[in-house]
Design a protein around this motif. Structure first.
Motif, short mmCIF file in Angstrom:
data_model
loop_
_atom_site.label_atom_id
_atom_site.label_comp_id
_atom_site.label_asym_id
_atom_site.label_seq_id
_atom_site.Cartn_x
_atom_site.Cartn_y
_atom_site.Cartn_z
N LEU A 51 -26.16 35.71 -26.46
CA LEU A 51 -26.16 34.25 -26.62
C LEU A 51 -25.83 33.54 -25.32
O LEU A 51 -26.36 32.46 -25.04
CB LEU A 51 -25.16 33.84 -27.71
CG LEU A 51 -25.52 34.18 -29.16
CD1 LEU A 51 -24.45 33.65 -30.11
CD2 LEU A 51 -26.88 33.58 -29.53
N SER A 52 -24.94 34.13 -24.54
CA SER A 52 -24.55 33.50 -23.28
C SER A 52 -25.72 33.40 -22.31
O SER A 52 -25.79 32.48 -21.49
CB SER A 52 -23.40 34.26 -22.63
OG SER A 52 -23.81 35.56 -22.22
N PHE A 53 -26.67 34.34 -22.41
CA PHE A 53 -27.84 34.31 -21.53
C PHE A 53 -28.79 33.16 -21.87
O PHE A 53 -29.63 32.79 -21.04
CB PHE A 53 -28.60 35.64 -21.58
CG PHE A 53 -27.84 36.78 -20.97
CD1 PHE A 53 -27.21 36.63 -19.74
CD2 PHE A 53 -27.75 38.00 -21.62
CE1 PHE A 53 -26.51 37.69 -19.17
CE2 PHE A 53 -27.06 39.06 -21.05
CZ PHE A 53 -26.43 38.91 -19.82
N MET A 54 -28.66 32.59 -23.07
CA MET A 54 -29.56 31.52 -23.47
C MET A 54 -29.32 30.24 -22.67
O MET A 54 -30.19 29.36 -22.62
CB MET A 54 -29.40 31.23 -24.97
CG MET A 54 -29.89 32.35 -25.86
SD MET A 54 -29.73 31.96 -27.63
CE MET A 54 -30.91 30.60 -27.79
N ILE A 55 -28.15 30.10 -22.06
CA ILE A 55 -27.86 28.89 -21.30
C ILE A 55 -28.53 28.90 -19.93
O ILE A 55 -28.55 27.88 -19.24
CB ILE A 55 -26.34 28.69 -21.13
CG1 ILE A 55 -25.74 29.79 -20.24
CG2 ILE A 55 -25.65 28.66 -22.48
CD1 ILE A 55 -24.27 29.58 -19.93
N ILE A 56 -29.07 30.05 -19.52
CA ILE A 56 -29.73 30.16 -18.22
C ILE A 56 -31.18 29.68 -18.37
O ILE A 56 -31.95 30.26 -19.11
CB ILE A 56 -29.72 31.60 -17.70
CG1 ILE A 56 -28.28 32.13 -17.61
CG2 ILE A 56 -30.40 31.69 -16.34
CD1 ILE A 56 -28.19 33.59 -17.22
#
Length: 278
Positions: free
Chosen positions: A115-120
């Motif tokens: 999920l954290s990679f979705m902010i990139i």
């Protein structure tokens, strides 16, 4: 009295939504209307929604058999969109199954990391992806576009949220009968997830079909161009002929309409499945 008020509220709401839908459809209707006209009639005001003189045969002939090989772009887009959609369905559904139905240490941490990679944003990774594709020797090939588009954290998240609602009793019963993870995934999870899989297929196909950025970055050969890049060639050759431009645009959206019509029944009618509860 309360029932009458409720019915009146529904009628008013339906009328408002119908009016809004017509407003949103006006550009599409104008595009289709322009595709049937002679060039000199496209910009005529007031607008002729139903053209007096029809030139649709010539317009489509120029699109499909003119200087720009539109049919070739069509085949390229079908190839990329279909392969990418199928691979995305397989990878995202298997990932979602592993994150919901297979217990292992750190499972939630893996999900949070994804999920954290979705902010990139995609634009921030263009240069690393470009260098990676060049290193693999896949630059200026359809494989580059497919490789860059077939992984989706968003669809993994969407499928995971749906699979959480699938009762574990089905899986436990299958395990008692000796079924492994692959058999459980294919025979139990996939049939129960048809609605969300159809939704993913529709969205992914549309996104890939309309993708302009990846083909622009990873393709040089015009013979490999997809529809979005092909439309830029039409714009260069027929910038002053809006009738032909609108005919090309109508041709470009036909597969999207067909895909949505073909799969919307599965999405709408299959939302509630027996045994799938939150």
């Amino acid at each position: 009295m309360q029932m009458i008020r409720k019915n009146m509220s529904r009628v008013i709401t339906t009328c408002i939504m119908g009016a809004l839908s017509i407003v949103f459809l006006i550009p599409l209707i104008w595009m289709i209307s322009a595709a049937f006209k002679y060039e000199k009639d496209v910009m005529r005001f007031p607008i002729q929604w139903i053209p007096e003189k029809i030139n649709v045969a010539y317009n489509f002939k120029m699109v499909w058999m003119g200087r720009v090989p539109f049919s070739h772009f069509y085949l390229n887009s079908f190839k990329v969109a279909i392969i990418t959609t199928l691979i995305t369905l397989i990878i995202s559904s298997m990932s979602a199954y592993a994150l919901t139905k297979i217990k292992f240490k750190g499972r939630n941490m893996v999900f949070l990391a994804l999920l954290s990679f979705m902010i990139i944003p995609d634009q921030a990774t263009l240069i690393p992806r470009f260098l990676l594709i060049r290193w693999f020797g896949l630059y200026d090939t359809h494989a580059a576009i497919i490789l860059m588009s077939m992984f989706s954290i968003y669809f993994t998240f969407l499928l995971r949220q749906f699979m959480i609602g699938v009762s574990d009793e089905y899986i436990e019963a299958a395990r008692i009968d000796g079924a492994g993870h692959l058999r459980i995934f294919w025979s139990i999870i996939i049939p129960l997830c048809k609605p969300v899989l159809a939704t993913v297929a529709i969205i992914k196909f549309i996104w890939t079909w309309n993708d302009y950025q990846n083909p622009l970055i990873f393709l040089l050969n015009k013979n490999l161009y997809t529809i979005p890049l092909g439309m830029t060639l039409f714009r260069d050759d027929y910038s002053n002929n809006y009738a032909i431009m609108m005919t090309a645009a109508v041709s470009a959206i036909i597969p999207l309409v067909i895909v949505f019509i073909a799969l919307q029944k599965q999405v709408i009618n299959g939302i509630s499945l027996g045994g799938v509860k939150g």
